[in-house]
Scaffold this active site. Structure first.
Site, PDB file in Angstrom:
ATOM      1  N   ASP A 301      82.007 -22.495 -64.965  1.00  0.00           N
ATOM      2  CA  ASP A 301      82.456 -22.966 -66.287  1.00  0.00           C
ATOM      3  C   ASP A 301      81.455 -22.714 -67.415  1.00  0.00           C
ATOM      4  OD1 ASP A 301      84.543 -23.951 -64.859  1.00  0.00           O
ATOM      5  OD2 ASP A 301      84.177 -26.066 -65.298  1.00  0.00           O
ATOM      6  N   ASP A 525      85.420 -35.097 -59.640  1.00  0.00           N
ATOM      7  CA  ASP A 525      85.193 -34.206 -60.785  1.00  0.00           C
ATOM      8  C   ASP A 525      84.522 -34.922 -61.946  1.00  0.00           C
ATOM      9  OD1 ASP A 525      86.562 -31.871 -59.752  1.00  0.00           O
ATOM     10  OD2 ASP A 525      88.419 -32.997 -60.033  1.00  0.00           O
TER      11      ASP A 525
END
Ligand code: BGC
Length: 587
Positions: A301, A525
Protein backbone atom coordinates in the site's frame (compact mmCIF):
# COMPACT_ATOMS: atom_id res chain seq x y z
CA UNK A 1 4.25 -16.43 -16.42
CA UNK A 2 6.75 -16.63 -19.16
CA UNK A 3 7.72 -18.86 -21.97
CA UNK A 4 10.51 -20.18 -19.79
CA UNK A 5 8.35 -21.01 -16.82
CA UNK A 6 8.52 -24.62 -15.83
CA UNK A 7 5.39 -26.46 -16.90
CA UNK A 8 2.65 -26.53 -14.33
CA UNK A 9 2.40 -29.85 -12.62
CA UNK A 10 -0.59 -32.05 -12.79
CA UNK A 11 -0.94 -33.29 -9.27
CA UNK A 12 -0.96 -32.26 -5.67
CA UNK A 13 1.53 -33.86 -3.37
CA UNK A 14 0.63 -34.68 0.19
CA UNK A 15 1.54 -32.27 2.94
CA UNK A 16 4.94 -32.93 4.37
CA UNK A 17 5.54 -33.11 8.08
CA UNK A 18 6.14 -29.52 9.03
CA UNK A 19 5.68 -27.65 5.81
CA UNK A 20 3.22 -27.49 3.03
CA UNK A 21 4.34 -28.56 -0.40
CA UNK A 22 2.47 -26.74 -3.06
CA UNK A 23 2.36 -27.71 -6.66
CA UNK A 24 0.85 -26.23 -9.73
CA UNK A 25 -2.64 -26.61 -11.01
CA UNK A 26 -3.25 -28.95 -13.90
CA UNK A 27 -1.72 -27.44 -16.96
CA UNK A 28 -2.86 -27.70 -20.53
CA UNK A 29 -1.90 -30.90 -22.27
CA UNK A 30 0.37 -30.86 -25.27
CA UNK A 31 4.00 -31.15 -26.11
CA UNK A 32 5.87 -33.80 -24.18
CA UNK A 33 8.73 -32.54 -22.09
CA UNK A 34 12.06 -33.19 -23.66
CA UNK A 35 10.63 -33.70 -27.13
CA UNK A 36 12.67 -31.91 -29.76
CA UNK A 37 10.54 -29.64 -31.88
CA UNK A 38 11.31 -27.34 -34.75
CA UNK A 39 11.26 -23.71 -33.66
CA UNK A 40 7.58 -22.94 -33.26
CA UNK A 41 6.19 -19.73 -34.67
CA UNK A 42 3.71 -19.37 -31.87
CA UNK A 43 2.90 -20.77 -28.46
CA UNK A 44 -0.45 -20.89 -26.75
CA UNK A 45 -0.94 -21.41 -23.05
CA UNK A 46 -4.59 -22.12 -22.24
CA UNK A 47 -5.33 -22.35 -18.54
CA UNK A 48 -8.59 -23.12 -16.81
CA UNK A 49 -8.23 -20.62 -14.00
CA UNK A 50 -11.43 -21.60 -12.25
CA UNK A 51 -14.02 -24.32 -12.75
CA UNK A 52 -17.26 -24.56 -10.84
CA UNK A 53 -18.77 -27.71 -12.34
CA UNK A 54 -20.79 -26.26 -15.17
CA UNK A 55 -18.83 -23.13 -15.89
CA UNK A 56 -15.25 -21.98 -16.01
CA UNK A 57 -12.88 -19.09 -16.49
CA UNK A 58 -10.12 -19.56 -19.03
CA UNK A 59 -6.99 -17.51 -19.41
CA UNK A 60 -5.15 -17.77 -22.70
CA UNK A 61 -1.72 -16.42 -23.54
CA UNK A 62 -0.49 -16.41 -27.11
CA UNK A 63 3.14 -15.71 -27.91
CA UNK A 64 4.46 -14.84 -31.33
CA UNK A 65 7.80 -16.60 -31.79
CA UNK A 66 8.19 -15.62 -35.43
CA UNK A 67 10.73 -13.05 -36.57
CA UNK A 68 8.04 -10.65 -37.71
CA UNK A 69 5.02 -9.10 -36.07
CA UNK A 70 1.51 -10.47 -36.60
CA UNK A 71 -1.12 -7.84 -37.17
CA UNK A 72 -4.81 -8.37 -36.43
CA UNK A 73 -3.98 -11.50 -34.50
CA UNK A 74 -6.57 -14.21 -34.20
CA UNK A 75 -6.37 -17.42 -32.12
CA UNK A 76 -8.60 -20.40 -32.95
CA UNK A 77 -9.32 -23.79 -31.47
CA UNK A 78 -11.92 -26.55 -31.37
CA UNK A 79 -13.49 -27.85 -28.21
CA UNK A 80 -13.69 -31.60 -27.75
CA UNK A 81 -16.52 -31.27 -25.21
CA UNK A 82 -19.61 -29.11 -25.40
CA UNK A 83 -17.95 -26.01 -23.94
CA UNK A 84 -19.44 -22.70 -24.92
CA UNK A 85 -17.19 -19.65 -24.65
CA UNK A 86 -18.94 -16.53 -23.40
CA UNK A 87 -17.83 -12.97 -23.83
CA UNK A 88 -14.24 -12.29 -22.97
CA UNK A 89 -11.78 -9.62 -22.03
CA UNK A 90 -8.75 -8.44 -24.01
CA UNK A 91 -10.14 -10.29 -27.07
CA UNK A 92 -13.47 -10.73 -28.83
CA UNK A 93 -14.69 -14.32 -28.68
CA UNK A 94 -17.06 -15.97 -31.12
CA UNK A 95 -18.03 -19.60 -31.43
CA UNK A 96 -19.58 -21.65 -34.19
CA UNK A 97 -20.27 -25.26 -33.23
CA UNK A 98 -17.12 -26.40 -31.45
CA UNK A 99 -14.93 -23.87 -33.21
CA UNK A 100 -13.84 -20.79 -31.26
CA UNK A 101 -12.22 -17.67 -32.67
CA UNK A 102 -10.63 -15.04 -30.44
CA UNK A 103 -9.77 -11.84 -32.26
CA UNK A 104 -7.50 -9.07 -31.05
CA UNK A 105 -8.95 -6.01 -29.39
CA UNK A 106 -8.72 -2.90 -31.57
CA UNK A 107 -6.47 -1.18 -29.03
CA UNK A 108 -3.88 -3.96 -29.12
CA UNK A 109 -4.14 -5.71 -32.43
CA UNK A 110 -0.46 -6.33 -33.21
CA UNK A 111 1.63 -9.09 -31.71
CA UNK A 112 5.24 -8.08 -32.02
CA UNK A 113 7.98 -10.61 -32.61
CA UNK A 114 8.55 -12.26 -29.23
CA UNK A 115 5.47 -10.52 -27.83
CA UNK A 116 2.57 -12.09 -25.96
CA UNK A 117 -1.08 -11.26 -25.53
CA UNK A 118 -3.28 -12.54 -22.79
CA UNK A 119 -7.05 -12.75 -22.92
CA UNK A 120 -9.72 -14.49 -20.93
CA UNK A 121 -13.34 -15.43 -20.88
CA UNK A 122 -15.98 -17.25 -18.90
CA UNK A 123 -17.56 -20.32 -20.45
CA UNK A 124 -20.17 -22.94 -19.70
CA UNK A 125 -20.20 -26.70 -20.22
CA UNK A 126 -21.71 -29.96 -19.07
CA UNK A 127 -19.90 -33.25 -18.70
CA UNK A 128 -16.18 -32.66 -18.93
CA UNK A 129 -14.10 -29.60 -19.71
CA UNK A 130 -10.96 -30.83 -21.48
CA UNK A 131 -8.33 -28.33 -22.52
CA UNK A 132 -8.13 -28.04 -26.33
CA UNK A 133 -5.00 -29.61 -27.73
CA UNK A 134 -4.54 -27.63 -30.94
CA UNK A 135 -4.48 -23.88 -31.43
CA UNK A 136 -3.71 -21.70 -34.40
CA UNK A 137 -2.51 -18.12 -34.67
CA UNK A 138 -3.78 -16.55 -37.90
CA UNK A 139 -4.06 -20.02 -39.38
CA UNK A 140 -0.67 -21.40 -38.28
CA UNK A 141 -0.60 -24.21 -35.74
CA UNK A 142 1.06 -23.26 -32.46
CA UNK A 143 2.90 -25.17 -29.80
CA UNK A 144 0.92 -25.71 -26.67
CA UNK A 145 2.47 -24.40 -23.48
CA UNK A 146 1.44 -25.28 -19.98
CA UNK A 147 3.20 -28.58 -20.01
CA UNK A 148 2.30 -32.15 -20.16
CA UNK A 149 1.70 -33.32 -16.65
CA UNK A 150 3.59 -36.45 -17.66
CA UNK A 151 3.40 -39.44 -15.44
CA UNK A 152 2.76 -38.11 -11.97
CA UNK A 153 4.02 -41.28 -10.42
CA UNK A 154 7.29 -41.40 -12.30
CA UNK A 155 9.92 -41.16 -9.55
CA UNK A 156 12.59 -40.31 -12.08
CA UNK A 157 10.82 -37.27 -13.40
CA UNK A 158 13.34 -34.48 -12.63
CA UNK A 159 10.54 -31.94 -12.48
CA UNK A 160 8.66 -33.86 -9.88
CA UNK A 161 8.58 -31.49 -6.93
CA UNK A 162 8.85 -34.38 -4.53
CA UNK A 163 12.18 -35.55 -5.87
CA UNK A 164 15.30 -34.96 -3.85
CA UNK A 165 17.39 -32.27 -5.42
CA UNK A 166 14.41 -30.37 -6.71
CA UNK A 167 13.91 -27.39 -7.06
CA UNK A 168 17.01 -26.75 -9.06
CA UNK A 169 20.48 -25.75 -8.11
CA UNK A 170 20.80 -23.95 -4.81
CA UNK A 171 21.02 -20.24 -5.23
CA UNK A 172 19.90 -20.22 -8.83
CA UNK A 173 17.15 -17.71 -9.51
CA UNK A 174 14.27 -19.58 -11.03
CA UNK A 175 11.42 -17.99 -12.91
CA UNK A 176 8.82 -18.77 -10.29
CA UNK A 177 10.08 -19.38 -6.75
CA UNK A 178 6.83 -21.09 -5.78
CA UNK A 179 7.04 -23.76 -8.44
CA UNK A 180 7.75 -27.10 -6.85
CA UNK A 181 8.63 -25.46 -3.55
CA UNK A 182 7.73 -26.56 -0.07
CA UNK A 183 6.82 -23.35 1.70
CA UNK A 184 7.70 -22.39 5.24
CA UNK A 185 4.86 -22.65 7.75
CA UNK A 186 5.17 -19.94 10.40
CA UNK A 187 4.76 -21.72 13.75
CA UNK A 188 3.67 -18.50 15.48
CA UNK A 189 0.66 -18.22 13.20
CA UNK A 190 0.11 -21.93 12.86
CA UNK A 191 -0.18 -22.54 16.61
CA UNK A 192 -2.47 -19.58 17.05
CA UNK A 193 -4.69 -20.76 14.20
CA UNK A 194 -4.80 -24.33 15.48
CA UNK A 195 -5.78 -23.33 18.99
CA UNK A 196 -8.38 -20.88 17.68
CA UNK A 197 -10.47 -23.48 15.87
CA UNK A 198 -8.51 -23.52 12.63
CA UNK A 199 -6.68 -26.85 12.90
CA UNK A 200 -7.82 -27.75 9.39
CA UNK A 201 -5.87 -24.91 7.84
CA UNK A 202 -3.09 -24.44 10.38
CA UNK A 203 -0.53 -26.14 8.13
CA UNK A 204 -0.91 -23.58 5.37
CA UNK A 205 2.09 -21.36 4.68
CA UNK A 206 1.63 -17.69 5.60
CA UNK A 207 4.00 -14.76 5.34
CA UNK A 208 6.24 -13.43 8.07
CA UNK A 209 5.66 -9.68 8.45
CA UNK A 210 8.63 -7.52 9.29
CA UNK A 211 6.51 -4.57 10.28
CA UNK A 212 8.90 -2.77 12.63
CA UNK A 213 12.56 -2.72 13.48
CA UNK A 214 12.11 -4.87 16.57
CA UNK A 215 10.47 -7.63 14.52
CA UNK A 216 13.87 -8.40 13.00
CA UNK A 217 15.34 -9.49 16.32
CA UNK A 218 14.34 -12.55 18.19
CA UNK A 219 11.96 -12.09 21.02
CA UNK A 220 11.67 -8.33 20.82
CA UNK A 221 8.53 -8.01 18.79
CA UNK A 222 5.77 -8.26 21.34
CA UNK A 223 3.38 -11.08 20.67
CA UNK A 224 5.42 -12.13 17.69
CA UNK A 225 8.23 -13.75 19.54
CA UNK A 226 10.23 -15.18 16.65
CA UNK A 227 12.70 -12.91 14.93
CA UNK A 228 13.83 -13.21 11.32
CA UNK A 229 16.75 -15.52 12.10
CA UNK A 230 14.47 -17.83 14.09
CA UNK A 231 12.10 -18.00 11.16
CA UNK A 232 14.88 -18.75 8.70
CA UNK A 233 16.41 -21.40 10.97
CA UNK A 234 13.03 -22.99 11.50
CA UNK A 235 12.47 -22.97 7.75
CA UNK A 236 15.71 -24.95 7.36
CA UNK A 237 14.55 -27.37 10.06
CA UNK A 238 11.27 -27.83 8.23
CA UNK A 239 13.20 -28.64 5.07
CA UNK A 240 11.35 -25.79 3.39
CA UNK A 241 12.46 -24.52 -0.02
CA UNK A 242 10.97 -21.05 0.32
CA UNK A 243 9.89 -18.54 2.94
CA UNK A 244 7.54 -15.63 2.36
CA UNK A 245 8.16 -12.36 4.15
CA UNK A 246 6.80 -8.84 3.95
CA UNK A 247 9.03 -5.81 4.43
CA UNK A 248 6.67 -3.17 5.76
CA UNK A 249 8.13 -0.22 7.59
CA UNK A 250 8.52 2.72 5.22
CA UNK A 251 8.86 6.21 6.64
CA UNK A 252 5.39 7.76 6.90
CA UNK A 253 3.78 4.35 6.38
CA UNK A 254 0.08 4.01 5.53
CA UNK A 255 -0.29 7.62 4.42
CA UNK A 256 -3.96 7.39 3.43
CA UNK A 257 -5.14 5.65 6.59
CA UNK A 258 -4.38 5.53 10.28
CA UNK A 259 -4.74 1.84 11.12
CA UNK A 260 -1.23 0.82 10.08
CA UNK A 261 0.76 3.96 10.52
CA UNK A 262 4.20 2.89 11.62
CA UNK A 263 7.12 3.78 13.80
CA UNK A 264 9.13 5.86 11.32
CA UNK A 265 8.24 9.48 10.67
CA UNK A 266 7.96 10.77 7.07
CA UNK A 267 11.60 11.91 6.94
CA UNK A 268 13.24 8.96 8.61
CA UNK A 269 14.56 7.40 5.43
CA UNK A 270 18.03 6.96 6.90
CA UNK A 271 16.68 4.90 9.77
CA UNK A 272 14.68 2.86 7.27
CA UNK A 273 17.88 2.05 5.39
CA UNK A 274 20.29 1.64 8.28
CA UNK A 275 18.12 0.18 10.99
CA UNK A 276 15.62 -1.80 8.96
CA UNK A 277 16.73 -2.87 5.48
CA UNK A 278 20.46 -3.24 6.18
CA UNK A 279 20.00 -5.52 9.21
CA UNK A 280 17.51 -7.63 7.24
CA UNK A 281 20.06 -7.89 4.44
CA UNK A 282 22.73 -8.96 6.86
CA UNK A 283 20.58 -11.84 8.02
CA UNK A 284 19.20 -13.03 4.69
CA UNK A 285 22.71 -12.77 3.21
CA UNK A 286 24.03 -15.38 5.63
CA UNK A 287 25.35 -18.17 3.38
CA UNK A 288 23.60 -20.77 5.48
CA UNK A 289 20.30 -19.58 3.97
CA UNK A 290 21.56 -19.55 0.40
CA UNK A 291 19.47 -22.57 -0.58
CA UNK A 292 16.28 -21.07 0.75
CA UNK A 293 14.24 -18.98 -1.64
CA UNK A 294 13.21 -15.83 0.17
CA UNK A 295 10.07 -14.35 -1.31
CA UNK A 296 10.02 -10.73 -0.24
CA UNK A 297 6.85 -8.70 -0.64
CA UNK A 298 7.85 -5.10 -0.63
CA UNK A 299 5.98 -2.35 1.17
CA UNK A 300 2.27 -2.91 0.91
CA UNK A 301 0.00 0.00 0.00
CA UNK A 302 2.83 2.46 -0.48
CA UNK A 303 3.54 3.49 -4.09
CA UNK A 304 -0.12 3.29 -5.24
CA UNK A 305 -0.96 5.91 -2.61
CA UNK A 306 1.33 8.32 -4.45
CA UNK A 307 -0.88 8.01 -7.51
CA UNK A 308 -4.37 7.97 -6.07
CA UNK A 309 -4.22 9.94 -2.84
CA UNK A 310 -2.30 13.07 -3.76
CA UNK A 311 -2.49 16.46 -5.41
CA UNK A 312 -5.77 17.77 -6.68
CA UNK A 313 -7.57 14.45 -6.33
CA UNK A 314 -10.56 14.47 -4.02
CA UNK A 315 -9.01 11.50 -2.28
CA UNK A 316 -5.73 13.29 -1.45
CA UNK A 317 -4.38 13.25 2.09
CA UNK A 318 -1.74 15.49 3.58
CA UNK A 319 0.42 12.55 4.53
CA UNK A 320 0.44 11.13 1.00
CA UNK A 321 1.22 14.55 -0.46
CA UNK A 322 4.14 14.74 1.90
CA UNK A 323 5.43 11.30 0.94
CA UNK A 324 5.17 12.18 -2.72
CA UNK A 325 7.02 15.44 -2.19
CA UNK A 326 9.84 14.05 -0.07
CA UNK A 327 10.38 11.03 -2.33
CA UNK A 328 10.92 8.66 0.58
CA UNK A 329 8.51 5.95 -0.55
CA UNK A 330 10.22 5.70 -3.93
CA UNK A 331 13.68 5.91 -2.38
CA UNK A 332 12.81 3.36 0.31
CA UNK A 333 11.30 0.84 -2.11
CA UNK A 334 14.27 1.25 -4.48
CA UNK A 335 16.67 0.73 -1.60
CA UNK A 336 14.86 -2.39 -0.38
CA UNK A 337 14.83 -3.85 -3.90
CA UNK A 338 18.51 -3.13 -4.50
CA UNK A 339 19.78 -4.19 -1.09
CA UNK A 340 17.83 -7.41 -0.78
CA UNK A 341 17.93 -8.10 -4.52
CA UNK A 342 21.71 -8.47 -4.39
CA UNK A 343 21.17 -12.02 -3.12
CA UNK A 344 20.35 -14.63 -5.72
CA UNK A 345 17.94 -16.40 -3.43
CA UNK A 346 15.81 -13.30 -2.76
CA UNK A 347 12.75 -12.76 -4.95
CA UNK A 348 11.30 -9.27 -4.62
CA UNK A 349 7.63 -8.67 -5.39
CA UNK A 350 6.35 -5.08 -5.38
CA UNK A 351 2.86 -4.39 -4.08
CA UNK A 352 0.24 -3.43 -6.68
CA UNK A 353 -2.76 -2.79 -4.46
CA UNK A 354 -5.85 -4.45 -5.88
CA UNK A 355 -8.35 -4.08 -8.71
CA UNK A 356 -10.75 -1.95 -6.65
CA UNK A 357 -7.96 0.57 -6.16
CA UNK A 358 -5.91 0.70 -9.33
CA UNK A 359 -8.21 -0.81 -11.95
CA UNK A 360 -9.22 2.56 -13.41
CA UNK A 361 -7.35 3.93 -16.41
CA UNK A 362 -6.08 7.00 -14.58
CA UNK A 363 -4.48 4.83 -11.88
CA UNK A 364 -3.33 1.77 -13.78
CA UNK A 365 -0.57 2.93 -16.13
CA UNK A 366 0.71 5.68 -13.82
CA UNK A 367 1.20 3.06 -11.10
CA UNK A 368 3.11 0.76 -13.44
CA UNK A 369 5.31 3.70 -14.40
CA UNK A 370 5.91 4.73 -10.80
CA UNK A 371 6.88 1.19 -9.87
CA UNK A 372 9.31 1.21 -12.77
CA UNK A 373 10.79 4.44 -11.48
CA UNK A 374 11.22 2.93 -8.00
CA UNK A 375 12.84 -0.13 -9.57
CA UNK A 376 15.45 2.19 -11.04
CA UNK A 377 16.10 4.21 -7.87
CA UNK A 378 18.73 3.83 -5.14
CA UNK A 379 20.73 1.32 -7.16
CA UNK A 380 17.82 -0.97 -8.01
CA UNK A 381 17.28 -2.37 -11.49
CA UNK A 382 14.44 -4.35 -12.98
CA UNK A 383 16.56 -7.47 -12.41
CA UNK A 384 15.87 -7.00 -8.71
CA UNK A 385 12.15 -7.50 -9.33
CA UNK A 386 10.62 -10.97 -9.61
CA UNK A 387 7.13 -9.60 -9.90
CA UNK A 388 4.21 -8.01 -8.11
CA UNK A 389 1.83 -8.80 -5.27
CA UNK A 390 -1.88 -8.08 -5.63
CA UNK A 391 -4.66 -7.97 -3.05
CA UNK A 392 -2.34 -8.19 -0.06
CA UNK A 393 -4.48 -7.87 3.07
CA UNK A 394 -7.43 -6.99 0.86
CA UNK A 395 -10.68 -8.74 0.04
CA UNK A 396 -11.18 -8.50 -3.74
CA UNK A 397 -12.69 -11.65 -5.26
CA UNK A 398 -10.13 -13.74 -7.09
CA UNK A 399 -12.47 -14.45 -10.00
CA UNK A 400 -16.06 -13.30 -10.29
CA UNK A 401 -17.54 -16.48 -11.75
CA UNK A 402 -20.98 -15.16 -12.70
CA UNK A 403 -20.31 -11.91 -14.50
CA UNK A 404 -17.43 -10.31 -16.28
CA UNK A 405 -16.32 -6.96 -17.54
CA UNK A 406 -17.48 -7.65 -21.09
CA UNK A 407 -21.12 -8.21 -20.05
CA UNK A 408 -23.87 -5.77 -20.78
CA UNK A 409 -27.53 -5.56 -19.91
CA UNK A 410 -29.96 -4.06 -22.41
CA UNK A 411 -27.00 -2.48 -24.14
CA UNK A 412 -25.52 -0.99 -20.95
CA UNK A 413 -22.05 -2.22 -19.96
CA UNK A 414 -21.54 -3.56 -16.44
CA UNK A 415 -18.82 -0.95 -16.25
CA UNK A 416 -21.64 1.53 -15.75
CA UNK A 417 -23.05 -0.28 -12.73
CA UNK A 418 -22.67 1.34 -9.31
CA UNK A 419 -20.45 -1.53 -8.15
CA UNK A 420 -18.01 -1.54 -11.08
CA UNK A 421 -18.20 2.23 -11.60
CA UNK A 422 -16.11 2.32 -14.79
CA UNK A 423 -13.37 0.08 -13.45
CA UNK A 424 -11.77 -2.09 -16.16
CA UNK A 425 -11.72 -5.18 -13.95
CA UNK A 426 -14.16 -7.02 -11.77
CA UNK A 427 -11.72 -9.30 -10.03
CA UNK A 428 -8.14 -9.74 -8.91
CA UNK A 429 -6.99 -12.32 -11.39
CA UNK A 430 -7.93 -10.39 -14.50
CA UNK A 431 -6.44 -7.27 -12.91
CA UNK A 432 -3.19 -9.00 -11.93
CA UNK A 433 -2.73 -10.50 -15.37
CA UNK A 434 -3.36 -7.19 -17.08
CA UNK A 435 -1.06 -5.35 -14.70
CA UNK A 436 1.70 -7.83 -15.45
CA UNK A 437 1.38 -7.10 -19.15
CA UNK A 438 1.41 -3.38 -18.50
CA UNK A 439 4.47 -3.67 -16.29
CA UNK A 440 6.33 -5.50 -19.05
CA UNK A 441 5.22 -2.85 -21.50
CA UNK A 442 6.69 -0.07 -19.33
CA UNK A 443 10.02 -1.86 -18.96
CA UNK A 444 9.93 -4.68 -16.43
CA UNK A 445 11.40 -8.03 -17.47
CA UNK A 446 9.05 -10.24 -19.43
CA UNK A 447 9.33 -13.08 -16.91
CA UNK A 448 7.76 -11.19 -13.99
CA UNK A 449 4.86 -12.95 -12.28
CA UNK A 450 2.16 -11.94 -9.83
CA UNK A 451 1.32 -13.30 -6.39
CA UNK A 452 -2.33 -12.92 -5.46
CA UNK A 453 -3.15 -12.90 -1.76
CA UNK A 454 -6.10 -15.24 -1.38
CA UNK A 455 -6.10 -15.41 2.39
CA UNK A 456 -9.43 -13.64 2.86
CA UNK A 457 -11.19 -13.31 -0.49
CA UNK A 458 -13.16 -16.55 -0.55
CA UNK A 459 -16.66 -15.06 -0.19
CA UNK A 460 -18.43 -18.33 0.56
CA UNK A 461 -21.17 -18.73 3.12
CA UNK A 462 -24.93 -18.43 2.77
CA UNK A 463 -24.95 -15.12 0.86
CA UNK A 464 -22.80 -16.33 -2.02
CA UNK A 465 -24.76 -16.34 -5.30
CA UNK A 466 -24.93 -19.67 -7.11
CA UNK A 467 -25.22 -18.30 -10.61
CA UNK A 468 -25.72 -15.13 -12.59
CA UNK A 469 -28.73 -12.95 -11.77
CA UNK A 470 -31.37 -12.06 -14.35
CA UNK A 471 -30.39 -9.33 -16.78
CA UNK A 472 -33.17 -6.99 -15.74
CA UNK A 473 -31.03 -3.90 -15.34
CA UNK A 474 -27.34 -3.47 -15.00
CA UNK A 475 -27.32 -2.82 -11.26
CA UNK A 476 -29.56 -5.71 -10.27
CA UNK A 477 -27.57 -8.00 -12.57
CA UNK A 478 -24.25 -7.08 -10.97
CA UNK A 479 -25.63 -6.98 -7.43
CA UNK A 480 -27.21 -10.42 -7.79
CA UNK A 481 -24.23 -11.98 -9.57
CA UNK A 482 -21.21 -10.74 -7.66
CA UNK A 483 -19.62 -12.97 -5.04
CA UNK A 484 -17.58 -10.14 -3.51
CA UNK A 485 -19.90 -9.36 -0.62
CA UNK A 486 -18.54 -5.98 0.35
CA UNK A 487 -20.55 -2.78 0.42
CA UNK A 488 -17.90 -1.01 -1.69
CA UNK A 489 -14.61 -2.15 -3.24
CA UNK A 490 -12.84 0.59 -1.27
CA UNK A 491 -13.63 -1.16 2.03
CA UNK A 492 -10.60 -2.86 3.53
CA UNK A 493 -10.94 -3.24 7.28
CA UNK A 494 -11.99 -6.58 8.87
CA UNK A 495 -14.77 -7.17 6.37
CA UNK A 496 -17.94 -8.82 7.62
CA UNK A 497 -18.96 -11.83 5.53
CA UNK A 498 -15.46 -12.56 4.18
CA UNK A 499 -14.05 -16.07 4.11
CA UNK A 500 -10.72 -17.76 3.55
CA UNK A 501 -9.97 -17.93 -0.16
CA UNK A 502 -8.13 -20.36 -2.39
CA UNK A 503 -5.56 -22.39 -0.51
CA UNK A 504 -1.98 -21.50 -1.43
CA UNK A 505 -0.85 -23.01 -4.72
CA UNK A 506 1.83 -22.42 -7.35
CA UNK A 507 1.28 -21.40 -10.97
CA UNK A 508 -2.52 -21.47 -10.82
CA UNK A 509 -3.04 -19.37 -13.96
CA UNK A 510 -1.14 -17.69 -16.71
CA UNK A 511 1.11 -14.95 -15.37
CA UNK A 512 0.29 -15.80 -11.76
CA UNK A 513 3.21 -17.20 -9.76
CA UNK A 514 1.02 -18.21 -6.85
CA UNK A 515 -2.10 -17.85 -4.82
CA UNK A 516 -0.60 -17.19 -1.42
CA UNK A 517 -1.69 -16.32 2.08
CA UNK A 518 0.27 -13.16 2.69
CA UNK A 519 -2.00 -11.55 5.28
CA UNK A 520 -2.19 -14.18 8.00
CA UNK A 521 -5.90 -14.95 8.47
CA UNK A 522 -7.10 -13.92 11.92
CA UNK A 523 -4.81 -10.89 12.19
CA UNK A 524 -6.74 -7.65 12.42
CA UNK A 525 -6.62 -4.89 9.81
CA UNK A 526 -7.07 -2.20 12.40
CA UNK A 527 -9.05 -0.89 15.35
CA UNK A 528 -11.80 1.70 15.49
CA UNK A 529 -10.77 3.00 18.87
CA UNK A 530 -7.45 4.20 20.18
CA UNK A 531 -5.76 1.25 21.79
CA UNK A 532 -2.44 1.78 23.52
CA UNK A 533 0.41 0.37 21.42
CA UNK A 534 4.04 1.14 20.70
CA UNK A 535 3.83 0.47 16.98
CA UNK A 536 2.47 3.83 15.81
CA UNK A 537 -0.98 2.42 15.00
CA UNK A 538 -4.02 4.58 15.42
CA UNK A 539 -7.80 4.32 15.52
CA UNK A 540 -9.27 4.23 12.01
CA UNK A 541 -12.91 4.98 11.24
CA UNK A 542 -12.79 2.50 8.37
CA UNK A 543 -12.70 -0.17 11.09
CA UNK A 544 -15.87 1.17 12.74
CA UNK A 545 -19.06 -0.52 11.52
CA UNK A 546 -21.11 2.60 12.23
CA UNK A 547 -18.88 4.89 10.14
CA UNK A 548 -20.60 6.26 7.05
CA UNK A 549 -17.49 6.46 4.90
CA UNK A 550 -15.51 8.99 2.93
CA UNK A 551 -14.65 9.75 -0.65
CA UNK A 552 -12.20 6.83 -0.82
CA UNK A 553 -14.97 4.30 -0.29
CA UNK A 554 -17.75 6.07 -2.13
CA UNK A 555 -19.13 7.45 1.15
CA UNK A 556 -20.37 3.99 2.06
CA UNK A 557 -20.55 2.24 5.43
CA UNK A 558 -17.26 0.55 6.30
CA UNK A 559 -18.59 -3.02 6.42
CA UNK A 560 -16.15 -3.78 9.26
CA UNK A 561 -16.65 -6.23 12.09
CA UNK A 562 -16.94 -4.49 15.47
CA UNK A 563 -14.49 -4.43 18.37
CA UNK A 564 -11.26 -5.24 16.57
CA UNK A 565 -7.80 -5.04 18.12
CA UNK A 566 -5.03 -2.98 16.46
CA UNK A 567 -3.76 -4.18 13.11
CA UNK A 568 -1.67 -7.31 13.19
CA UNK A 569 -3.11 -8.50 16.50
CA UNK A 570 -5.25 -11.61 16.78
CA UNK A 571 -8.95 -11.06 16.16
CA UNK A 572 -10.77 -14.22 17.11
CA UNK A 573 -14.22 -13.15 15.89
CA UNK A 574 -12.82 -12.38 12.47
CA UNK A 575 -10.95 -15.67 12.31
CA UNK A 576 -14.16 -17.55 13.02
CA UNK A 577 -15.96 -15.55 10.33
CA UNK A 578 -13.21 -16.42 7.83
CA UNK A 579 -13.47 -20.12 8.66
CA UNK A 580 -17.27 -20.10 8.37
CA UNK A 581 -17.31 -18.34 5.03
CA UNK A 582 -14.32 -20.08 3.48
CA UNK A 583 -14.51 -20.72 -0.24
CA UNK A 584 -13.51 -23.29 -1.26
CA UNK A 585 -15.13 -24.50 1.98
CA UNK A 586 -12.94 -26.28 4.50
CA UNK A 587 -13.43 -30.02 4.41
C1 BGC B 1 -0.21 -4.50 10.30
C2 BGC B 1 1.07 -5.23 10.60
C3 BGC B 1 0.84 -6.71 10.59
C4 BGC B 1 0.21 -7.14 9.28
C5 BGC B 1 -0.11 -8.60 9.25
C6 BGC B 1 -0.79 -5.00 8.99
O1 BGC B 1 -2.02 -4.42 8.79
O2 BGC B 1 0.00 -3.13 10.26
O3 BGC B 1 1.53 -4.84 11.87
O4 BGC B 1 2.04 -7.40 10.79
O5 BGC B 1 -0.97 -6.40 9.05
O6 BGC B 1 -1.17 -8.92 10.06
Amino acid sequence: MTGTRKPARGRRTALLAAGALITGALGAGGMMQGTAVAAPVCTVDYQVANDWGNGFTASVTVTNNAASAVSNWKVEWDYAGNQQAGSGWNATLSQSGAHVTATAPTWSSTLSSGGSANFGFNGTYSGSNPVPDTFTLNGTTCNVDGGDPGDPDDPDDPDDPGDPGDPGDPGDRVDNPYEGAQLYVNPDWSEQAAESGGAAIADEPTAVWLDRISAIESGSAGENTMGLRDHLDTALEQGADALQMVTYNLPGRDCSALASQGELGPDEIDRYKNEFIDPIAEIVGDPKYADLRIINIVEIDSLPNLITNVGSRETATENCDEMLANGNYVEGVGYALATLGQFDNVYNYIDIGHHGWLGWDNNFTPTAELLYEAANTAGATVNDVAGFAANVANYGALVEPYFNIGDSVNGTSVRQSDWVDWNRYVDEQSYAQAFREEAVRVGFNSDVGVIIDTSRNGWGGPDRPSGPAAKTDVNSYVEGSRIDGRIHTGNWCNQAGAGLGERPQASPASGIDAYAWIKPPGESDGASEDIQNDEGKRADEMCDPSYEGNVRNGNSPSGALPDAPVSGHWFQAQFEELLRNAYPPID
